[in-house]
Every structure is written in C-alpha cells, then in structure tokens.
Design a protein around this motif. Sequence first.
Motif, PDB file in Angstrom:
ATOM      1  N   VAL A 280       1.223  -1.398   0.100  1.00 36.70           N
ATOM      2  CA  VAL A 280      -0.424   0.139  -0.067  1.00 36.70           C
ATOM      3  C   VAL A 280       0.439   1.507  -0.610  1.00 36.70           C
ATOM      4  CG1 VAL A 280      -2.158  -0.997   1.198  1.00 36.70           C
ATOM      5  CG2 VAL A 280      -0.187  -0.069   2.285  1.00 36.70           C
ATOM      6  N   GLY A 281       0.633   2.556  -0.468  1.00 36.45           N
ATOM      7  CA  GLY A 281       1.454   3.874  -0.160  1.00 36.45           C
ATOM      8  C   GLY A 281       0.404   4.813  -1.665  1.00 36.45           C
ATOM      9  N   GLU A 282       1.541   6.276  -0.374  1.00 32.94           N
ATOM     10  CA  GLU A 282       0.162   7.143  -1.443  1.00 32.94           C
ATOM     11  C   GLU A 282       0.896   7.440  -2.415  1.00 32.94           C
ATOM     12  OE1 GLU A 282       1.972   7.199   0.875  1.00 32.94           O
ATOM     13  OE2 GLU A 282       3.234   9.118   1.369  1.00 32.94           O
ATOM     14  N   THR A 283       0.124   8.755  -3.504  1.00 32.04           N
ATOM     15  CA  THR A 283       1.413   9.366  -4.494  1.00 32.04           C
ATOM     16  C   THR A 283       1.862  10.755  -3.615  1.00 32.04           C
ATOM     17  OG1 THR A 283      -0.818  10.310  -5.041  1.00 32.04           O
ATOM     18  CG2 THR A 283      -0.194   8.218  -6.287  1.00 32.04           C
TER      19      THR A 283
ATOM     20  N   ARG B  69       0.307  12.252  -0.673  1.00 33.99           N
ATOM     21  CA  ARG B  69       0.841  13.279   0.172  1.00 33.99           C
ATOM     22  C   ARG B  69       0.646  15.030   0.270  1.00 33.99           C
ATOM     23  NH1 ARG B  69       4.860  12.325   4.550  1.00 33.99           N
ATOM     24  NH2 ARG B  69       4.392   9.820   4.580  1.00 33.99           N
ATOM     25  N   GLU B  70       0.857  15.254  -0.048  1.00 32.90           N
ATOM     26  CA  GLU B  70       1.281  17.429  -0.753  1.00 32.90           C
ATOM     27  C   GLU B  70       0.114  16.982   0.032  1.00 32.90           C
ATOM     28  OE1 GLU B  70       4.981  17.748  -3.492  1.00 32.90           O
ATOM     29  OE2 GLU B  70       3.062  17.429  -4.533  1.00 32.90           O
ATOM     30  N   ASN B  71      -1.964  17.148  -0.386  1.00 36.01           N
ATOM     31  CA  ASN B  71      -2.688  17.081  -0.316  1.00 36.01           C
ATOM     32  C   ASN B  71      -2.910  16.623   1.144  1.00 36.01           C
ATOM     33  OD1 ASN B  71      -2.884  18.368  -2.697  1.00 36.01           O
ATOM     34  ND2 ASN B  71      -3.277  16.579  -3.217  1.00 36.01           N
TER      35      ASN B  71
ATOM     36  N   PRO C  22       5.441   4.367  -0.278  1.00 30.56           N
ATOM     37  CA  PRO C  22       5.310   5.406  -0.816  1.00 30.56           C
ATOM     38  C   PRO C  22       5.276   5.891  -2.080  1.00 30.56           C
ATOM     39  CG  PRO C  22       6.443   5.948   1.358  1.00 30.56           C
ATOM     40  CD  PRO C  22       6.372   4.664   1.095  1.00 30.56           C
ATOM     41  N   ILE C  23       4.645   5.548  -3.077  1.00 25.65           N
ATOM     42  CA  ILE C  23       5.277   5.831  -4.476  1.00 25.65           C
ATOM     43  C   ILE C  23       6.008   6.713  -4.791  1.00 25.65           C
ATOM     44  CG2 ILE C  23       4.224   6.318  -6.684  1.00 25.65           C
ATOM     45  CD1 ILE C  23       1.638   4.943  -5.761  1.00 25.65           C
ATOM     46  N   TRP C  24       6.241   7.724  -4.613  1.00 25.02           N
ATOM     47  CA  TRP C  24       7.313   9.105  -4.980  1.00 25.02           C
ATOM     48  C   TRP C  24       8.895   8.386  -3.646  1.00 25.02           C
ATOM     49  CZ3 TRP C  24       8.674  10.838   0.114  1.00 25.02           C
ATOM     50  CH2 TRP C  24       7.791  10.492   1.171  1.00 25.02           C
ATOM     51  N   ALA C  25       8.731   7.472  -3.231  1.00 23.83           N
ATOM     52  CA  ALA C  25       9.692   7.241  -3.018  1.00 23.83           C
ATOM     53  C   ALA C  25      10.649   5.946  -3.201  1.00 23.83           C
ATOM     54  CB  ALA C  25       9.667   6.755  -0.968  1.00 23.83           C
TER      55      ALA C  25
END
Length: 248
Positions: A126-129, A133-135, A167-170
């Motif tokens: 699982v993980g967010e874009t 995260r910024e929102n 986290p997708i961005w990582a």
Amino acid sequence: MRIPIIAGNWKMHKTIKEAVEFVENIKDRVKGTDVEVVLCTPYTLLQSVKEATKGTNIKIAAQNMHWEENGAFTGEVSPLMLNEIGVDYCVIGHSERRQYFNETDETVNKKVHTALKYGIKPIICVGETLEQRENGETNTFVKSQVVKAFKDIESKKVLDIVIAYEPIWAIGTGKTATSEEANEVIYQIREVIKELYGEDIYTEIRIQYGGSVKPNNIEEIMNQEDIDGALVGGASLKSDDFVELVNF
Ligand SMILES: O=C[C@H](O)COP(=O)(O)O
C-alpha cells in the motif's frame, strides 16, 4: 514478538544464471541473521532459486499471481502453480502493478484470499502518491487500501499476511520518507488492523517499509518502533548490499 522481514524485490531483473550466482554468493553470509530473508523473483527464476536456497534460511516469493486456480488467462500464473514450486510469499498489489497493470483494491483482495487458501503468505503493498501526500491524504488513502485488501479475511489467517507500506514517490527515486514519517503511517496502518481484528493481532502483524531503502539508511528505519522490516528494490540486486541490509 514480531520477527523482522527483509525482502529483496528483484522486479524484472536477473537471468537464471545471475540469480543462482547471487544465492551462492549470499547464502553463507545471511545465515546468522535474526531477520527473515526473502527473495521476490520473476516467475522464470523461482524454481532455480528454490533449488539454490535449499537448506538455507532464504525464503522465496513471487511478485504477483492470478486469483483463479486455472483457466483461460493467457500469460497469467496461478497460486496452484506457485504452490507446486514451494513459494513461501507473494507480493500482492505492488504500486507498479497498480499503476501499469490495472491492479485494483478488489483484485488485490481476491489475490489475498486465494494466496492464503494455498498457504502462500501475501505481502500486501500500500502507499500514496506524492500528490496525495502533499494534499494531506496519506493516512486516509492508505487506510482505505488496507481495509479493502483485508475484506472478508478471517482473523485466524491475518498473521500470515505482511503489509508493506511503500510511498510511491519514494520508490526508485532515492527519496525516502524520513524514518519518523514512515513509522507514523505504519502506526496508522496498525491502528486499522486493531479496529478490524483487535489488540492481539494489532501487536503481532508485521509491517514493512519500502522505498529507496539502502545499506546506509536501513538501521535508522529498522530502529523505528512500528517498522518490522523492508521491501527493497534496487539495493537488493547487488549481493553485497543485500547482505548488508540483512545484517544491518
Ligand atoms: O518493492 C520494492 C519497492 O518498490 C522499493 O524499490 P526501491 O528500493 O528501488 O525504491
């Protein structure tokens, strides 16, 4: 007590020869570790890696599977087939599968059900874009992924499941969530498990972090209270790095 799990996800890398050499290279150097060691390999390598790891403490995982046992699903591989090889784990719902191959929360849940039926332990990702995260949507989004992945999973099976927060961005970017940020989301995931399954399972379920984990940051990550290991991409491809990660 939660036994940490370090899993190397090779993604679409390595030939059979390279994979067997890798195992030969690491097997004596990881045998003293207290962590569970897993190699998540492409399908073509599973049989050879299974044979190469015989008699060692290294477990093997597939990176995906279909939820049906068999049928007209060209190009797919079923849990029955993975079970025959003796696969221990299967990564389910990796963000790359969600992003490029139409994996959804519903298919993740179906796969988790069938994996458990065949004695294959799911590693649910699982993980967010970055945008989420910024929102400020990280916790809500990740929690909803967890709830959907665990839909109708009986409590007696839950401790066979590992959750990987990535986290997708990582992923593959060299950016890691700080270990505190990762721990905070993982703590929230644990809270969801408490709501769903109660205190005992909440305490025992293992939750990994993934996203640009390297030998130079593994210790800090593993020192966090709620983080029980790592799902490692790039750094798992080099045997020396992988050995360092496992013996952090
Ligand atoms: O499954 C592993 C993750 O996607 C992390 O990949 P990475 O360590 O290359 O960032």
